[in-house]
Structures are given as structure tokens and as C-alpha cells.
Design a protein around this motif. Structure first.
Motif, mmCIF file in Angstrom:
data_model
loop_
_atom_site.group_PDB
_atom_site.id
_atom_site.type_symbol
_atom_site.label_atom_id
_atom_site.label_comp_id
_atom_site.label_asym_id
_atom_site.label_seq_id
_atom_site.Cartn_x
_atom_site.Cartn_y
_atom_site.Cartn_z
ATOM 1 N N HIS A 72 36.836 10.287 29.743
ATOM 2 C CA HIS A 72 37.418 9.408 28.708
ATOM 3 C C HIS A 72 37.742 10.080 27.447
ATOM 4 O O HIS A 72 39.026 10.025 26.850
ATOM 5 C CB HIS A 72 36.615 8.280 28.211
ATOM 6 N N ILE A 73 37.201 11.023 27.063
ATOM 7 C CA ILE A 73 37.293 11.984 25.782
ATOM 8 C C ILE A 73 38.688 12.637 26.017
ATOM 9 O O ILE A 73 39.359 12.918 24.973
ATOM 10 C CB ILE A 73 35.923 12.859 25.649
ATOM 11 N N GLU A 74 38.434 13.460 27.296
ATOM 12 C CA GLU A 74 39.871 14.150 27.624
ATOM 13 C C GLU A 74 41.091 13.245 27.408
ATOM 14 O O GLU A 74 42.039 13.714 27.224
ATOM 15 C CB GLU A 74 39.449 14.909 28.946
ATOM 16 N N GLU A 75 40.908 12.182 28.073
ATOM 17 C CA GLU A 75 42.237 11.129 28.277
ATOM 18 C C GLU A 75 42.606 11.078 26.744
ATOM 19 O O GLU A 75 43.737 10.611 26.398
ATOM 20 C CB GLU A 75 41.875 9.943 28.969
ATOM 21 N N GLN A 76 41.687 10.748 25.741
ATOM 22 C CA GLN A 76 42.011 10.554 24.328
ATOM 23 C C GLN A 76 42.447 11.727 23.732
ATOM 24 O O GLN A 76 42.637 11.980 22.482
ATOM 25 C CB GLN A 76 40.716 9.961 23.758
ATOM 26 N N GLN A 77 42.337 12.952 24.330
ATOM 27 C CA GLN A 77 42.846 14.149 24.172
ATOM 28 C C GLN A 77 41.988 14.612 22.626
ATOM 29 O O GLN A 77 42.561 15.257 21.638
ATOM 30 C CB GLN A 77 44.499 14.178 23.575
ATOM 31 N N ALA A 78 40.745 14.445 22.823
ATOM 32 C CA ALA A 78 39.718 14.609 21.723
ATOM 33 C C ALA A 78 38.991 16.071 22.064
ATOM 34 O O ALA A 78 38.047 16.200 21.368
ATOM 35 C CB ALA A 78 38.787 13.456 21.615
ATOM 36 N N ILE A 79 39.491 16.779 22.982
ATOM 37 C CA ILE A 79 38.584 18.000 23.121
ATOM 38 C C ILE A 79 39.320 19.067 22.689
ATOM 39 O O ILE A 79 40.733 19.160 23.025
ATOM 40 C CB ILE A 79 38.326 18.324 24.778
ATOM 41 N N ARG A 80 38.870 20.051 22.010
ATOM 42 C CA ARG A 80 39.484 21.310 21.511
ATOM 43 C C ARG A 80 38.613 22.370 22.060
ATOM 44 O O ARG A 80 37.251 22.393 22.219
ATOM 45 C CB ARG A 80 39.482 21.376 19.963
ATOM 46 N N MET A 81 39.234 23.412 22.871
ATOM 47 C CA MET A 81 38.321 24.322 23.476
ATOM 48 C C MET A 81 38.211 25.721 22.342
ATOM 49 O O MET A 81 39.337 26.391 21.834
ATOM 50 C CB MET A 81 38.992 24.877 24.671
ATOM 51 N N GLU A 89 42.345 21.373 31.976
ATOM 52 C CA GLU A 89 41.837 22.390 33.213
ATOM 53 C C GLU A 89 40.584 22.669 32.835
ATOM 54 O O GLU A 89 39.589 22.363 34.050
ATOM 55 C CB GLU A 89 42.614 23.762 33.163
ATOM 56 N N ALA A 90 39.854 22.599 31.816
ATOM 57 C CA ALA A 90 38.418 22.966 31.458
ATOM 58 C C ALA A 90 37.707 21.570 31.808
ATOM 59 O O ALA A 90 36.570 21.651 32.650
ATOM 60 C CB ALA A 90 38.172 23.186 30.187
ATOM 61 N N THR A 91 38.350 20.584 31.759
ATOM 62 C CA THR A 91 37.591 19.154 31.952
ATOM 63 C C THR A 91 37.461 18.872 33.428
ATOM 64 O O THR A 91 36.504 18.712 34.033
ATOM 65 C CB THR A 91 38.229 18.005 31.130
ATOM 66 N N SER A 92 38.346 19.377 34.042
ATOM 67 C CA SER A 92 38.580 19.342 35.619
ATOM 68 C C SER A 92 37.464 20.030 36.174
ATOM 69 O O SER A 92 36.691 19.880 37.007
ATOM 70 C CB SER A 92 40.065 19.618 36.171
ATOM 71 N N ARG A 93 37.451 21.204 35.453
ATOM 72 C CA ARG A 93 36.246 22.262 36.215
ATOM 73 C C ARG A 93 34.884 21.454 35.995
ATOM 74 O O ARG A 93 34.086 21.633 36.890
ATOM 75 C CB ARG A 93 36.453 23.672 35.551
ATOM 76 N N ALA A 94 34.803 21.364 34.650
ATOM 77 C CA ALA A 94 33.372 20.609 34.326
ATOM 78 C C ALA A 94 33.080 19.323 35.239
ATOM 79 O O ALA A 94 32.006 19.138 35.865
ATOM 80 C CB ALA A 94 33.258 19.943 32.972
ATOM 81 N N LEU A 95 34.132 18.431 35.657
ATOM 82 C CA LEU A 95 34.163 17.104 36.293
ATOM 83 C C LEU A 95 33.628 17.647 37.709
ATOM 84 O O LEU A 95 32.880 16.997 38.541
ATOM 85 C CB LEU A 95 35.173 16.509 36.287
ATOM 86 N N ARG A 96 34.263 18.740 38.354
ATOM 87 C CA ARG A 96 34.090 19.182 39.635
ATOM 88 C C ARG A 96 32.558 19.750 39.637
ATOM 89 O O ARG A 96 31.954 19.375 40.680
ATOM 90 C CB ARG A 96 34.907 20.373 39.928
ATOM 91 N N ALA A 97 32.325 20.440 38.620
ATOM 92 C CA ALA A 97 30.813 20.879 38.798
ATOM 93 C C ALA A 97 29.698 19.704 38.432
ATOM 94 O O ALA A 97 28.728 19.731 39.195
ATOM 95 C CB ALA A 97 30.645 21.819 37.468
#
Length: 139
Positions: A72-81, A89-97
Motif C-alpha cells: 500500500h505504501i509503495e502504491e501511494q509512492q510514499a517510499i524513498r530509497m 523494484e526494492a518493494t518487489s524484492r522485499a515482498l518476495r523475501a
């Protein structure tokens, strides 16, 4: 149950409780029970394994809810790396893990359920009241 705390504080409190369990159970005599006799140990150990099974039974839901929150946070574009990686891409890796972790916990849960089932039939030898009075309980 205090539901007003932040989820991360709850997770760290649970981890601290497991840390305390690890320290307490270093001494096998911790399983000797109220009267400090080994006859209580089989039931005490079985109870610990049962509690760990219950813990693992609940963890997959926690991971699923963390995954849903992250998505949800990623869909709201509320993540800064901080390292410059692409947040999607980072969210996808984290979700897979997280999914892999959930599956691993479910496998461990299956093994603990098996151990708990076997151990539910374990108990210490019966002691007559006369023997209990004469027993050296200061182990």
C-alpha cells in the motif's frame, strides 16, 4: 491486550520475550516446575513447544499484514530509497523475501505441530505422596 502500541514496538516486545525464554531455558532445571522435580519436566517442555507452535501459527498473518502495508505504501509512492534504488523494484524484492519467510515459517510450523503432537502424550513418572515428601527437591 494493548492495541494502541505501534506495530514495530509490538514485534520488538515479542522478540524480547523470546530472548528471555532463551535465557531462562538455558538451565534445564527451569523445566522442573513448581516443586523443582524432574517429573514435571516432560510436561513443561511439551508446553514450551506448544507455545512455540502457537507463535509460529500467528507469524504468517503478521508477515502478510506487513506485506500488505508495504504494498500500500509503495502504491501511494510514499517510499524513498536512501541508496538510490528504484522504490518499486526494492518493494518487489522485499515482498518476495517476505513471502519466502512466510513459507519457511509454515514449514517450521508443520514440524513443531508434529513434535507437539508427540510430546502431548509425554509426562513424568508418577510419584506417590510419600515419595514426594521424601524426595530431594533441592536439585
Amino acid at each position: 491486550m494493548d492495541l494502541d502500541r505501534e506495530p514495530q514496538k509490538m514485534a520488538y516486545a515479542a522478540a524480547e520475550e523470546i530472548r528471555a525464554l532463551n535465557h531462562r531455558s538455558l538451565d534445564i532445571k527451569a523445566f522442573y516446575g513448581e516443586y523443582n522435580i524432574i517429573n514435571a519436566a516432560p510436561n513443561q517442555v511439551a508446553g514450551m513447544v506448544g507455545g512455540l507452535y502457537t507463535l509460529l501459527e500467528r507469524l504468517p498473518q503478521s508477515i502478510q499484514q506487513a506485506s500488505a502495508a508495504l504494498q500500500h505504501i509503495e502504491e501511494q509512492q510514499a517510499i524513498r530509497m536512501a541508496n538510490g534504488d528504484d522504490p518499486g523494484e526494492a518493494t518487489s524484492r522485499a515482498l518476495r523475501a517476505l513471502l519466502d519467510a512466510k513459507q519457511a515459517i509454515q514449514i517450521a510450523q508443520t514440524h513443531l505441530r508434529e513434535a507437539s503432537g508427540v510430546m502431548s502424550n509425554m509426562g513424568g513418572h508418577f510419584i506417590d505422596d510419600d515419595e514426594l515428601e521424601d524426595a530431594d527437591t533441592a536439585v
